[in-house]
Scaffold this motif. Structure first.
Motif, short mmCIF file in Angstrom:
data_model
loop_
_atom_site.label_atom_id
_atom_site.label_comp_id
_atom_site.label_asym_id
_atom_site.label_seq_id
_atom_site.Cartn_x
_atom_site.Cartn_y
_atom_site.Cartn_z
N LEU A 6 0.88 -1.18 0.00
CA LEU A 6 0.00 0.00 0.00
C LEU A 6 0.91 1.22 0.00
N GLY A 7 0.85 2.00 -1.08
CA GLY A 7 1.85 3.04 -1.27
C GLY A 7 1.30 4.44 -1.27
N GLY A 8 1.83 5.24 -2.20
CA GLY A 8 1.51 6.67 -2.24
C GLY A 8 2.59 7.50 -1.59
N THR A 9 3.75 6.88 -1.36
CA THR A 9 4.88 7.56 -0.73
C THR A 9 6.17 7.15 -1.44
N LEU A 29 1.93 -2.95 -6.36
CA LEU A 29 1.87 -1.66 -5.66
C LEU A 29 0.46 -1.08 -5.82
N SER A 30 -0.10 -0.61 -4.72
CA SER A 30 -1.44 -0.03 -4.76
C SER A 30 -1.39 1.46 -4.41
N LEU A 31 -2.04 2.27 -5.25
CA LEU A 31 -2.12 3.71 -5.01
C LEU A 31 -3.58 4.12 -4.93
N GLY A 33 -4.74 6.98 -5.93
CA GLY A 33 -5.11 7.75 -7.13
C GLY A 33 -5.34 9.22 -6.82
N ARG A 34 -4.68 9.72 -5.79
CA ARG A 34 -4.87 11.13 -5.41
C ARG A 34 -4.16 12.10 -6.35
N THR A 35 -3.02 11.69 -6.92
CA THR A 35 -2.30 12.60 -7.82
C THR A 35 -2.45 12.11 -9.26
N GLY A 49 -9.33 3.20 -4.71
CA GLY A 49 -9.74 2.55 -3.46
C GLY A 49 -10.20 1.12 -3.70
N PHE A 50 -10.19 0.32 -2.64
CA PHE A 50 -10.61 -1.09 -2.74
C PHE A 50 -12.10 -1.23 -2.49
N GLY A 51 -12.69 -0.19 -1.86
CA GLY A 51 -14.09 -0.30 -1.45
C GLY A 51 -14.18 -0.77 -0.01
N GLY A 52 -13.42 -0.10 0.86
CA GLY A 52 -13.50 -0.41 2.29
C GLY A 52 -12.87 -1.74 2.66
N VAL A 53 -13.15 -2.16 3.90
CA VAL A 53 -12.54 -3.39 4.43
C VAL A 53 -13.02 -4.61 3.62
N THR A 72 1.88 3.42 3.53
CA THR A 72 1.15 4.66 3.26
C THR A 72 1.73 5.78 4.11
N HIS A 73 1.29 6.98 3.83
CA HIS A 73 1.75 8.17 4.56
C HIS A 73 1.31 8.08 6.02
N PRO A 74 2.10 8.67 6.95
CA PRO A 74 1.70 8.61 8.37
C PRO A 74 0.30 9.18 8.64
N PHE A 75 -0.20 10.04 7.75
CA PHE A 75 -1.54 10.62 7.97
C PHE A 75 -2.65 9.81 7.30
N ALA A 76 -2.32 8.74 6.60
CA ALA A 76 -3.34 7.92 5.92
C ALA A 76 -3.87 6.87 6.91
N ALA A 77 -4.57 7.33 7.94
CA ALA A 77 -4.97 6.43 9.04
C ALA A 77 -6.13 5.52 8.65
N ILE A 78 -6.99 5.97 7.76
CA ILE A 78 -8.14 5.13 7.39
C ILE A 78 -7.65 3.89 6.65
N MET A 79 -6.76 4.13 5.68
CA MET A 79 -6.23 2.99 4.90
C MET A 79 -5.52 2.00 5.81
N SER A 80 -4.74 2.52 6.75
CA SER A 80 -4.00 1.62 7.65
C SER A 80 -4.96 0.81 8.52
N SER A 195 3.19 22.68 8.73
CA SER A 195 3.59 21.38 8.18
C SER A 195 2.92 20.26 8.95
N LYS A 196 2.74 19.13 8.27
CA LYS A 196 2.38 17.91 9.00
C LYS A 196 3.65 17.36 9.66
N ASN A 197 3.49 16.65 10.75
CA ASN A 197 4.67 15.98 11.31
C ASN A 197 4.86 14.66 10.56
P1 NAP Z 1 -6.83 7.62 3.98
O1 NAP Z 1 -7.63 8.80 4.40
O2 NAP Z 1 -6.21 6.79 5.00
O3 NAP Z 1 -7.68 6.68 3.03
C1 NAP Z 1 -8.93 7.02 2.47
C2 NAP Z 1 -9.30 5.98 1.45
O4 NAP Z 1 -8.46 6.10 0.29
C3 NAP Z 1 -9.12 4.55 1.91
O5 NAP Z 1 -10.22 4.13 2.69
C4 NAP Z 1 -8.98 3.82 0.58
O6 NAP Z 1 -10.25 3.69 -0.06
C5 NAP Z 1 -8.20 4.80 -0.24
N1 NAP Z 1 -6.75 4.57 -0.19
C6 NAP Z 1 -5.82 5.20 0.59
N2 NAP Z 1 -4.59 4.75 0.34
C7 NAP Z 1 -4.73 3.81 -0.63
C8 NAP Z 1 -3.81 2.99 -1.34
N3 NAP Z 1 -2.47 3.07 -1.12
N4 NAP Z 1 -4.32 2.12 -2.25
C9 NAP Z 1 -5.65 2.06 -2.49
N5 NAP Z 1 -6.57 2.82 -1.87
C10 NAP Z 1 -6.11 3.69 -0.96
O7 NAP Z 1 -5.69 8.10 2.95
P2 NAP Z 1 -5.27 9.57 2.50
O8 NAP Z 1 -4.73 10.29 3.67
O9 NAP Z 1 -6.37 10.15 1.69
O10 NAP Z 1 -4.05 9.22 1.54
C11 NAP Z 1 -4.30 8.69 0.26
C12 NAP Z 1 -2.99 8.25 -0.34
O11 NAP Z 1 -2.10 9.36 -0.46
C13 NAP Z 1 -2.27 7.19 0.48
O12 NAP Z 1 -1.85 6.20 -0.41
C14 NAP Z 1 -1.13 7.92 1.12
O13 NAP Z 1 -0.01 7.09 1.27
C15 NAP Z 1 -0.87 9.07 0.16
N6 NAP Z 1 -0.42 10.30 0.84
C16 NAP Z 1 -1.19 10.85 1.82
C17 NAP Z 1 -0.74 11.98 2.45
C18 NAP Z 1 -1.53 12.60 3.57
O14 NAP Z 1 -1.07 13.63 4.10
N7 NAP Z 1 -2.65 12.05 3.97
C19 NAP Z 1 0.48 12.56 2.08
C20 NAP Z 1 1.24 11.96 1.07
C21 NAP Z 1 0.77 10.83 0.45
P3 NAP Z 1 -11.15 2.38 0.09
O15 NAP Z 1 -11.77 2.46 1.45
O16 NAP Z 1 -12.13 2.52 -1.03
O17 NAP Z 1 -10.26 1.20 -0.07
#
Ligand code: NAP
Length: 247
Positions: A6-9, A29-31, A33-35, A49-53, A72-80, A195-197
């Motif tokens: 689970l990436g995005g970093t 690798l799973s993203l 799709g934010r960028t 997204g996968f569509g929840g748990v 995933t990013h330290p702030f991506a708590a829902i995904m974790s 900044s985020k920590n």
């Molecule tokens: P989040 O609030 O924890 O997740 C929200 C939803 O986005 C999840 O429930 C999931 O959807 C989907 N999701 C998140 N990460 C995913 C992944 N790697 N692959 C597939 N689905 C994913 O996450 P977020 O804070 O929005 O961050 C989204 C992504 O951006 C992450 O991959 C994270 O690593 C990256 N990122 C985040 C930040 C930040 O500050 N939050 C900064 C840099 C990079 P479903 O429930 O539908 O599965």
């Protein structure tokens, strides 16, 4: 062994590169799709997204995933949280990368906030020149303090940026260089950094620049993630995953 990362970093891309060298390991690798133009390593990937748990559990089962690496990013708590629950349901292992937080040094002018709302509320008062480097969230909250000038740096255009009366947007993606960060903050006469920590080397330069220039730093504290087997170093995490595959 099939590993879902689970990436995005940048950390996830580094882990993927380490694991992909190993024949015994097949990596996906799973993203989220934010960028719109993500940095993608040369490995199979999926986006969205996968569509929840439920969705993640069924993805794990249908794709014969043996282990999930949450990078995933330290702030991506829902995904974790979803990853922890789905791995428990599918009865497979989960490992998480947890980058160390930014460490403060003597003389730092840091203030910590539990939420973006609390941080923005603390900005009532005389005009400041603020560098918003925390991501895309909360522009409407900062717009409630129109006395300040905002330098906004983000990978993509943040929603509600047009609500800021005095602002300059810089679209850029890290890592950033210390000399460039110092030059930017000097040129823009920044007196406050938001900044985020996040921790990690890729974004440390702005914290170091603020330290050297004596700039106040308003830091967003990390959300608490559910417990999981965690690593603070990517090479140790890769080694554990590969050893796990051999057992
Ligand atoms: P989040 O609030 O924890 O997740 C929200 C939803 O986005 C999840 O429930 C999931 O959807 C989907 N999701 C998140 N990460 C995913 C992944 N790697 N692959 C597939 N689905 C994913 O996450 P977020 O804070 O929005 O961050 C989204 C992504 O951006 C992450 O991959 C994270 O690593 C990256 N990122 C985040 C930040 C930040 O500050 N939050 C900064 C840099 C990079 P479903 O429930 O539908 O599965």
């Amino acid at each position: 062994m099939r590993v879902l990362v689970l990436g995005g970093t940048g950390d996830a891309n580094q882990l993927v590169a380490m694991l992909a060298q190993e024949r015994a390991c097949e990596v996906i690798l799973s993203l989220a799709g934010r960028t719109s133009q993500p940095r993608l390593p040369q490995v199979p990937h999926r986006i969205g997204g996968f569509g929840g748990v439920d969705g993640l559990t069924s993805y794990i089962q249908c794709n014969n995933i043996d282990l999930v690496a949450d990078v995933t990013h330290p702030f991506a708590a829902i995904m974790s949280g979803h990853a922890a629950e789905a791995c428990a349901r599918a009865r497979i292992d989960l490992v998480r990368f947890e980058r160390p937080e930014f460490a403060s040094a003597a003389g730092d002018k840091w203030r910590n906030f539990a939420s973006i709302e609390a941080l923005a509320a603390a900005l009532a008062g005389p005009p400041r020149r603020i560098f918003l480097s925390h991501g895309r969230e909360g522009m409407a909250l900062f717009a409630r303090h129109p006395q300040h000038y905002y330098l906004v740096r983000s990978i993509e255009v943040p929603p509600d940026i047009d609500k800021l009366e005095q602002a300059r947007l810089v679209l850029a993606r890290g890592p950033f260089d210390l000399a460039d960060e110092i030059a930017l903050m000097r040129e823009e006469r920044i007196d406050t950094l938001v900044s985020k920590n996040s921790g990690g080397a890729a974004t440390m330069a702005k914290i170091e620049a603020a330290r050297q220039l004596g700039i106040e730093v308003l830091l967003l504290a990390r959300p608490v993630k559910v417990a999981a087997r965690s690593f603070a170093a990517l090479d140790a995490m890769a080694a554990w995953i590969l050893a796990h595959g051999r057992t």
